[in-house]
Design a protein around this motif. Structure first.
Motif, PDB file in Angstrom:
ATOM      1  N   LEU A  10      33.911 -53.019 -17.332  1.00  0.00           N
ATOM      2  CA  LEU A  10      34.213 -54.326 -16.745  1.00  0.00           C
ATOM      3  C   LEU A  10      33.091 -55.321 -17.015  1.00  0.00           C
ATOM      4  O   LEU A  10      33.345 -56.480 -17.360  1.00  0.00           O
ATOM      5  CB  LEU A  10      34.428 -54.178 -15.232  1.00  0.00           C
ATOM      6  N   LYS A  11      31.859 -54.871 -16.877  1.00  0.00           N
ATOM      7  CA  LYS A  11      30.726 -55.767 -17.111  1.00  0.00           C
ATOM      8  C   LYS A  11      30.659 -56.182 -18.580  1.00  0.00           C
ATOM      9  O   LYS A  11      30.352 -57.332 -18.899  1.00  0.00           O
ATOM     10  CB  LYS A  11      29.428 -55.098 -16.673  1.00  0.00           C
ATOM     11  N   ALA A  12      30.973 -55.239 -19.463  1.00  0.00           N
ATOM     12  CA  ALA A  12      30.995 -55.565 -20.891  1.00  0.00           C
ATOM     13  C   ALA A  12      32.065 -56.609 -21.187  1.00  0.00           C
ATOM     14  O   ALA A  12      31.846 -57.555 -21.963  1.00  0.00           O
ATOM     15  CB  ALA A  12      31.245 -54.303 -21.714  1.00  0.00           C
ATOM     16  N   ILE A  13      33.217 -56.466 -20.564  1.00  0.00           N
ATOM     17  CA  ILE A  13      34.297 -57.438 -20.737  1.00  0.00           C
ATOM     18  C   ILE A  13      33.844 -58.817 -20.262  1.00  0.00           C
ATOM     19  O   ILE A  13      34.109 -59.831 -20.914  1.00  0.00           O
ATOM     20  CB  ILE A  13      35.562 -56.978 -19.974  1.00  0.00           C
ATOM     21  N   PHE A  14      33.140 -58.853 -19.143  1.00  0.00           N
ATOM     22  CA  PHE A  14      32.638 -60.125 -18.605  1.00  0.00           C
ATOM     23  C   PHE A  14      31.739 -60.825 -19.619  1.00  0.00           C
ATOM     24  O   PHE A  14      31.852 -62.038 -19.834  1.00  0.00           O
ATOM     25  CB  PHE A  14      31.863 -59.858 -17.313  1.00  0.00           C
ATOM     26  N   HIS A  15      30.853 -60.079 -20.246  1.00  0.00           N
ATOM     27  CA  HIS A  15      29.883 -60.674 -21.163  1.00  0.00           C
ATOM     28  C   HIS A  15      30.485 -60.997 -22.538  1.00  0.00           C
ATOM     29  O   HIS A  15      29.992 -61.894 -23.223  1.00  0.00           O
ATOM     30  CB  HIS A  15      28.689 -59.745 -21.334  1.00  0.00           C
ATOM     31  N   LEU A  16      31.534 -60.281 -22.933  1.00  0.00           N
ATOM     32  CA  LEU A  16      32.074 -60.432 -24.283  1.00  0.00           C
ATOM     33  C   LEU A  16      33.301 -61.339 -24.362  1.00  0.00           C
ATOM     34  O   LEU A  16      33.662 -61.782 -25.455  1.00  0.00           O
ATOM     35  CB  LEU A  16      32.448 -59.059 -24.853  1.00  0.00           C
ATOM     36  N   ARG A  17      33.944 -61.609 -23.262  1.00  0.00           N
ATOM     37  CA  ARG A  17      35.208 -62.353 -23.297  1.00  0.00           C
ATOM     38  C   ARG A  17      35.033 -63.713 -23.961  1.00  0.00           C
ATOM     39  O   ARG A  17      34.022 -64.388 -23.792  1.00  0.00           O
ATOM     40  CB  ARG A  17      35.768 -62.523 -21.886  1.00  0.00           C
ATOM     41  N   VAL A  25      38.911 -54.526 -28.931  1.00  0.00           N
ATOM     42  CA  VAL A  25      38.467 -53.139 -28.766  1.00  0.00           C
ATOM     43  C   VAL A  25      37.216 -52.889 -29.603  1.00  0.00           C
ATOM     44  O   VAL A  25      36.280 -52.211 -29.168  1.00  0.00           O
ATOM     45  CB  VAL A  25      39.588 -52.159 -29.165  1.00  0.00           C
ATOM     46  N   ASN A  26      37.187 -53.479 -30.793  1.00  0.00           N
ATOM     47  CA  ASN A  26      36.034 -53.297 -31.678  1.00  0.00           C
ATOM     48  C   ASN A  26      34.760 -53.884 -31.058  1.00  0.00           C
ATOM     49  O   ASN A  26      33.679 -53.279 -31.140  1.00  0.00           O
ATOM     50  CB  ASN A  26      36.305 -53.965 -33.028  1.00  0.00           C
ATOM     51  N   GLU A  27      34.870 -55.052 -30.422  1.00  0.00           N
ATOM     52  CA  GLU A  27      33.714 -55.668 -29.762  1.00  0.00           C
ATOM     53  C   GLU A  27      33.196 -54.788 -28.633  1.00  0.00           C
ATOM     54  O   GLU A  27      31.976 -54.597 -28.478  1.00  0.00           O
ATOM     55  CB  GLU A  27      34.096 -57.046 -29.213  1.00  0.00           C
ATOM     56  N   LEU A  28      34.098 -54.247 -27.849  1.00  0.00           N
ATOM     57  CA  LEU A  28      33.698 -53.355 -26.760  1.00  0.00           C
ATOM     58  C   LEU A  28      33.058 -52.082 -27.287  1.00  0.00           C
ATOM     59  O   LEU A  28      32.066 -51.596 -26.740  1.00  0.00           O
ATOM     60  CB  LEU A  28      34.915 -52.999 -25.893  1.00  0.00           C
ATOM     61  N   SER A  29      33.634 -51.552 -28.355  1.00  0.00           N
ATOM     62  CA  SER A  29      33.109 -50.327 -28.956  1.00  0.00           C
ATOM     63  C   SER A  29      31.663 -50.506 -29.403  1.00  0.00           C
ATOM     64  O   SER A  29      30.796 -49.663 -29.137  1.00  0.00           O
ATOM     65  CB  SER A  29      33.988 -49.921 -30.148  1.00  0.00           C
ATOM     66  N   LYS A  30      31.382 -51.611 -30.078  1.00  0.00           N
ATOM     67  CA  LYS A  30      30.029 -51.877 -30.566  1.00  0.00           C
ATOM     68  C   LYS A  30      29.068 -52.161 -29.421  1.00  0.00           C
ATOM     69  O   LYS A  30      27.935 -51.685 -29.405  1.00  0.00           O
ATOM     70  CB  LYS A  30      30.048 -53.051 -31.544  1.00  0.00           C
ATOM     71  N   LYS A  68      38.287 -60.982 -11.979  1.00  0.00           N
ATOM     72  CA  LYS A  68      37.677 -60.888 -10.654  1.00  0.00           C
ATOM     73  C   LYS A  68      36.864 -59.607 -10.523  1.00  0.00           C
ATOM     74  O   LYS A  68      35.711 -59.636 -10.070  1.00  0.00           O
ATOM     75  CB  LYS A  68      38.753 -60.937  -9.569  1.00  0.00           C
ATOM     76  N   GLN A  69      37.450 -58.480 -10.922  1.00  0.00           N
ATOM     77  CA  GLN A  69      36.751 -57.203 -10.815  1.00  0.00           C
ATOM     78  C   GLN A  69      35.481 -57.195 -11.666  1.00  0.00           C
ATOM     79  O   GLN A  69      34.437 -56.675 -11.248  1.00  0.00           O
ATOM     80  CB  GLN A  69      37.673 -56.059 -11.239  1.00  0.00           C
ATOM     81  N   ALA A  70      35.554 -57.784 -12.856  1.00  0.00           N
ATOM     82  CA  ALA A  70      34.380 -57.848 -13.731  1.00  0.00           C
ATOM     83  C   ALA A  70      33.291 -58.724 -13.109  1.00  0.00           C
ATOM     84  O   ALA A  70      32.107 -58.368 -13.103  1.00  0.00           O
ATOM     85  CB  ALA A  70      34.780 -58.392 -15.099  1.00  0.00           C
ATOM     86  N   HIS A  77      24.901 -57.162  -9.599  1.00  0.00           N
ATOM     87  CA  HIS A  77      23.728 -57.081 -10.470  1.00  0.00           C
ATOM     88  C   HIS A  77      22.810 -58.296 -10.258  1.00  0.00           C
ATOM     89  O   HIS A  77      21.589 -58.144 -10.067  1.00  0.00           O
ATOM     90  CB  HIS A  77      24.175 -57.016 -11.931  1.00  0.00           C
ATOM     91  N   ARG A  78      23.370 -59.475 -10.267  1.00  0.00           N
ATOM     92  CA  ARG A  78      22.562 -60.687 -10.190  1.00  0.00           C
ATOM     93  C   ARG A  78      21.989 -60.906  -8.794  1.00  0.00           C
ATOM     94  O   ARG A  78      20.865 -61.402  -8.646  1.00  0.00           O
ATOM     95  CB  ARG A  78      23.383 -61.888 -10.666  1.00  0.00           C
ATOM     96  N   LEU A  79      22.739 -60.523  -7.762  1.00  0.00           N
ATOM     97  CA  LEU A  79      22.190 -60.594  -6.413  1.00  0.00           C
ATOM     98  C   LEU A  79      20.991 -59.659  -6.270  1.00  0.00           C
ATOM     99  O   LEU A  79      19.973 -60.022  -5.663  1.00  0.00           O
ATOM    100  CB  LEU A  79      23.260 -60.205  -5.382  1.00  0.00           C
TER     101      LEU A  79
END
Length: 217
Positions: A10-17, A25-30, A68-70, A77-79
Motif C-alpha cells: 500500500l505504501k509503495a502504491i502511495f509513492h508510485l501512483r 505491476v512492473n513499477e511495483l516489482s522494481k 485511503k488505506q495507503a 509513518h510521518r506522524l
C-alpha cells in the motif's frame, strides 16, 4: 487486519501512483524488489478488497478505498517521524528507519494520541504532508530547486528522499526547511547551482542534490 506485507504494498502504491491514479505491476516489482508473479498475486487480493481495479496487461487503477488505506499507512509513518523529532529530539536524518518499524503498529488510539500530543501537525520533519484520519492529504505546489532560474527567490519546503546520508549532507550545508534561498548562478557545464542562503552565506549544490530539494516561490 492488514498484514505487514500488504502495508508495504500500500505504501509503495502511495509513492508510485501517477496523476491519473494508476500504477503498473512492473513499477511495483522494481520498487519493492519483488518478482512480478508475486506482485500480480497480491494485486488480485487487493482487487478482492476493492483497493484496486485489476485487469490483465493494464495499469492498476487505485480505488478511493485503496487510496485511503495507503494514505493511512503513510500517516502513521510521518506522524512517527514528527514525534521522534519534536518530542524525542532525534535529527531528521535519523527517524526514517525507526518510523518504518513503528508504522506497522495496529493501534488507532496510539497514533491518535501521538497526533494530539503534537497538536495535529500538517507536515512531517521532511516537509511532506501528513494525511488526516480519513486519508485526505494537502496538495502542494512545489518544484525542484534544479528547475529554478537565476535570481529566483524560493523557500526550501521539502525533500524527495529522506535517507540519512542525504539529510546529513544537507545538515552539513546548514540547509533547513522554511528558509529562504536565492539562485545566484547556474554552471552551464554541470548545472550545479550557487545559492545564497537566508543567513547571507553562499553554497554550491550539484544538480543531483538540487533535484532532491523541493521549493516554493
Amino acid at each position: 487486519m492488514i498484514s505487514l506485507t500488504e502495508e508495504n504494498y500500500l505504501k509503495a502504491i502511495f509513492h508510485l501512483r501517477n496523476d491519473d491514479n494508476t500504477v503498473t505491476v512492473n513499477e511495483l516489482s522494481k520498487f519493492l524488489n519483488v518478482k512480478m508473479p508475486s506482485v500480480n498475486n497480491m494485486m488480485k487480493k487487493f482487487a478482492q478488497k476493492n483497493w484496486i481495479i485489476y485487469e490483465t496487461y493494464k495499469p492498476l487503477r487505485i480505488t478511493e478505498e485503496g487510496n485511503k488505506q495507503a494514505a493511512l499507512i503513510v500517516r502513521k509513518h510521518r506522524l512517527t517521524e514528527m514525534f521522534l523529532v519534536e518530542k524525542m529530539n532525534f535529527g531528521w536524518e535519523n527517524v526514517h528507519e525507526i518510523a518504518e518499524q513503528l508504522e506497522h503498529v495496529h493501534s488507532d488510539i496510539f497514533f491518535d494520541k501521538m497526533d494530539e500530543i503534537l497538536q495535529y501537525p500538517k507536515f512531517d520533519p521532511h516537509g511532506e504532508p501528513i494525511p488526516d484520519k480519513e486519508g485526505n492529504i494537502i496538495a502542494l505546489d512545489l518544484q525542484k530547486l534544479s528547475s529554478c532560474k537565476i535570481g529566483d527567490p524560493v523557500i526550501f519546503s521539502s525533500v524527495t528522499v529522506s535517507d540519512d546520508e542525504f539529510l546529513s549532507y544537507l545538515n552539513s550545508k546548514e540547509l533547513e526547511l522554511g528558509k529562504k534561498l536565492q539562485i545566484m548562478e547556474i554552471e552551464k557545464y554541470d548545472q550545479s547551482m550557487s545559492i545564497l542562503k537566508e543567513d547571507g552565506n553562499k553554497i554550491t549544490l550539484s544538480k543531483m542534490v538540487c533535484d532532491k530539494i523541493l521549493v516554493k516561490r
